[in-house]
Motif scaffolding. Structure first.
Motif, PDB file in Angstrom:
ATOM      1  N   ASP A   1       6.849  -3.594  26.820  1.00 44.76           N
ATOM      2  CA  ASP A   1       7.754  -4.055  27.265  1.00 44.76           C
ATOM      3  C   ASP A   1       8.962  -4.385  26.621  1.00 44.76           C
ATOM      4  O   ASP A   1       9.994  -4.960  26.965  1.00 44.76           O
ATOM      5  CB  ASP A   1       7.342  -5.548  27.980  1.00 44.76           C
ATOM      6  N   GLN A   2       9.102  -3.599  25.548  1.00 48.78           N
ATOM      7  CA  GLN A   2      10.182  -3.937  24.612  1.00 48.78           C
ATOM      8  C   GLN A   2      11.193  -2.659  24.573  1.00 48.78           C
ATOM      9  O   GLN A   2      10.433  -1.324  24.322  1.00 48.78           O
ATOM     10  CB  GLN A   2       9.874  -4.397  23.231  1.00 48.78           C
ATOM     11  N   THR A   3      12.215  -2.656  24.211  1.00 50.03           N
ATOM     12  CA  THR A   3      13.017  -1.294  23.581  1.00 50.03           C
ATOM     13  C   THR A   3      12.706  -1.501  22.221  1.00 50.03           C
ATOM     14  O   THR A   3      12.320  -2.388  21.392  1.00 50.03           O
ATOM     15  CB  THR A   3      14.497  -1.766  23.904  1.00 50.03           C
ATOM     16  N   LEU A   4      13.407  -0.317  21.584  1.00 47.38           N
ATOM     17  CA  LEU A   4      12.996  -0.362  20.181  1.00 47.38           C
ATOM     18  C   LEU A   4      14.013  -1.171  19.309  1.00 47.38           C
ATOM     19  O   LEU A   4      13.556  -1.849  18.527  1.00 47.38           O
ATOM     20  CB  LEU A   4      13.718   1.068  19.762  1.00 47.38           C
ATOM     21  N   MET A   5      15.196  -1.623  19.865  1.00 43.71           N
ATOM     22  CA  MET A   5      16.122  -2.610  19.181  1.00 43.71           C
ATOM     23  C   MET A   5      15.410  -3.985  19.484  1.00 43.71           C
ATOM     24  O   MET A   5      15.274  -4.804  18.446  1.00 43.71           O
ATOM     25  CB  MET A   5      17.281  -2.837  20.112  1.00 43.71           C
ATOM     26  N   GLU A   6      14.596  -4.548  20.383  1.00 42.40           N
ATOM     27  CA  GLU A   6      13.995  -5.840  20.348  1.00 42.40           C
ATOM     28  C   GLU A   6      12.790  -5.654  19.565  1.00 42.40           C
ATOM     29  O   GLU A   6      12.587  -6.707  18.803  1.00 42.40           O
ATOM     30  CB  GLU A   6      13.414  -5.830  21.927  1.00 42.40           C
ATOM     31  N   THR A   7      12.154  -4.619  19.296  1.00 40.36           N
ATOM     32  CA  THR A   7      10.960  -4.529  18.395  1.00 40.36           C
ATOM     33  C   THR A   7      11.592  -4.768  17.060  1.00 40.36           C
ATOM     34  O   THR A   7      10.965  -5.600  16.154  1.00 40.36           O
ATOM     35  CB  THR A   7      10.359  -3.154  18.144  1.00 40.36           C
ATOM     36  N   LEU A   8      12.640  -4.061  16.480  1.00 35.18           N
ATOM     37  CA  LEU A   8      13.341  -4.360  15.377  1.00 35.18           C
ATOM     38  C   LEU A   8      13.638  -5.883  14.998  1.00 35.18           C
ATOM     39  O   LEU A   8      13.278  -6.313  14.036  1.00 35.18           O
ATOM     40  CB  LEU A   8      14.406  -3.280  15.200  1.00 35.18           C
ATOM     41  N   ARG A   9      14.392  -6.351  16.115  1.00 38.65           N
ATOM     42  CA  ARG A   9      15.246  -7.540  15.794  1.00 38.65           C
ATOM     43  C   ARG A   9      13.838  -8.637  16.037  1.00 38.65           C
ATOM     44  O   ARG A   9      13.675  -9.567  15.052  1.00 38.65           O
ATOM     45  CB  ARG A   9      15.899  -7.799  16.962  1.00 38.65           C
ATOM     46  N   ASP A  10      12.716  -8.539  16.632  1.00 39.71           N
ATOM     47  CA  ASP A  10      11.588  -9.474  16.812  1.00 39.71           C
ATOM     48  C   ASP A  10      10.932  -9.299  15.517  1.00 39.71           C
ATOM     49  O   ASP A  10      10.024 -10.341  15.319  1.00 39.71           O
ATOM     50  CB  ASP A  10      10.823  -9.250  18.101  1.00 39.71           C
ATOM     51  N   ASN A  11      11.011  -8.366  14.790  1.00 41.44           N
ATOM     52  CA  ASN A  11      10.355  -8.439  13.589  1.00 41.44           C
ATOM     53  C   ASN A  11      11.153  -8.545  12.353  1.00 41.44           C
ATOM     54  O   ASN A  11      10.804  -8.177  11.012  1.00 41.44           O
ATOM     55  CB  ASN A  11       9.664  -7.224  13.258  1.00 41.44           C
ATOM     56  N   ASP A  12      12.384  -9.390  12.542  1.00 41.55           N
ATOM     57  CA  ASP A  12      13.087  -9.951  11.649  1.00 41.55           C
ATOM     58  C   ASP A  12      13.838  -8.768  10.614  1.00 41.55           C
ATOM     59  O   ASP A  12      14.141  -9.237   9.782  1.00 41.55           O
ATOM     60  CB  ASP A  12      12.438 -10.871  10.728  1.00 41.55           C
ATOM     61  N   LEU A  13      13.805  -7.952  11.261  1.00 44.85           N
ATOM     62  CA  LEU A  13      14.845  -6.682  10.710  1.00 44.85           C
ATOM     63  C   LEU A  13      16.241  -7.105  11.233  1.00 44.85           C
ATOM     64  O   LEU A  13      16.440  -7.492  12.136  1.00 44.85           O
ATOM     65  CB  LEU A  13      14.361  -5.257  11.050  1.00 44.85           C
ATOM     66  N   PRO A  14      17.331  -6.759   9.930  1.00 46.72           N
ATOM     67  CA  PRO A  14      18.497  -7.133  10.285  1.00 46.72           C
ATOM     68  C   PRO A  14      19.308  -6.150  11.163  1.00 46.72           C
ATOM     69  O   PRO A  14      20.280  -5.321  10.877  1.00 46.72           O
ATOM     70  CB  PRO A  14      19.219  -6.903   8.878  1.00 46.72           C
ATOM     71  N   VAL A  15      18.933  -6.444  12.386  1.00 46.34           N
ATOM     72  CA  VAL A  15      19.600  -5.528  13.676  1.00 46.34           C
ATOM     73  C   VAL A  15      20.405  -6.842  14.446  1.00 46.34           C
ATOM     74  O   VAL A  15      19.827  -7.602  15.037  1.00 46.34           O
ATOM     75  CB  VAL A  15      18.676  -5.014  14.516  1.00 46.34           C
ATOM     76  N   LEU A  16      21.737  -6.607  14.163  1.00 44.63           N
ATOM     77  CA  LEU A  16      22.441  -7.784  14.838  1.00 44.63           C
ATOM     78  C   LEU A  16      22.515  -7.871  16.370  1.00 44.63           C
ATOM     79  O   LEU A  16      22.300  -8.765  17.194  1.00 44.63           O
ATOM     80  CB  LEU A  16      23.692  -7.576  14.456  1.00 44.63           C
ATOM     81  N   ALA A  17      22.571  -6.423  17.028  1.00 43.32           N
ATOM     82  CA  ALA A  17      22.495  -6.459  18.715  1.00 43.32           C
ATOM     83  C   ALA A  17      23.165  -7.420  19.405  1.00 43.32           C
ATOM     84  O   ALA A  17      22.778  -7.996  20.186  1.00 43.32           O
ATOM     85  CB  ALA A  17      20.808  -6.398  18.925  1.00 43.32           C
ATOM     86  N   SER A  18      24.619  -7.438  18.789  1.00 43.28           N
ATOM     87  CA  SER A  18      25.402  -8.473  19.304  1.00 43.28           C
ATOM     88  C   SER A  18      25.631  -8.151  20.897  1.00 43.28           C
ATOM     89  O   SER A  18      25.896  -9.549  21.521  1.00 43.28           O
ATOM     90  CB  SER A  18      26.628  -8.357  18.654  1.00 43.28           C
TER      91      SER A  18
END
Length: 106
Positions: free
Chosen positions: A22-39
């Motif tokens: 149910d996630q996009t790639l961005m959500e997976t990166l962000r939710d695993n505390d990688l520094p993806v701002l996704a402002s």
């Protein structure tokens, strides 16, 4: 069924991450505390989730949307082959084991 991906952060450290359906790639990166701002929150309007994918993976995704292409063309470190907005990449079991590299912050 979740898949596992390898993410390389800006320091070159590799992280094995579980990507839920149910996630996009961005959500997976962000939710695993990688520094993806996704402002922009995933609306393809900021390019702060810019990543690099290996050529076969990028080719499998097909063409970028007009909005994604326009944002990436002005993004720091843009690569014609491999640059994508991670917010525009939905889960697919075919992505199991892919390598994702965070692009430089712009």
């Amino acid at each position: 069924m979740p898949t596992t991906i390898i993410a390389v952060d800006r320091d070159g450290t590799r992280h094995s991450l579980v990507w839920d359906e149910d996630q996009t790639l961005m959500e997976t990166l962000r939710d695993n505390d990688l520094p993806v701002l996704a402002s922009c929150g995933g609306t393809a309007s900021c390019a702060t989730c810019h990543v690099y994918l290996e050529e076969p993976v990028a080719a499998r995704l097909g063409e970028r949307s007009a909005d994604e292409a326009e944002l990436l063309a002005d993004a720091e470190g843009f690569r014609e082959c491999g640059s994508r907005l991670s917010c525009q990449i939905g889960h697919d079991a075919a992505h199991d084991g892919i390598l994702v590299e965070l692009a430089p912050e712009g």
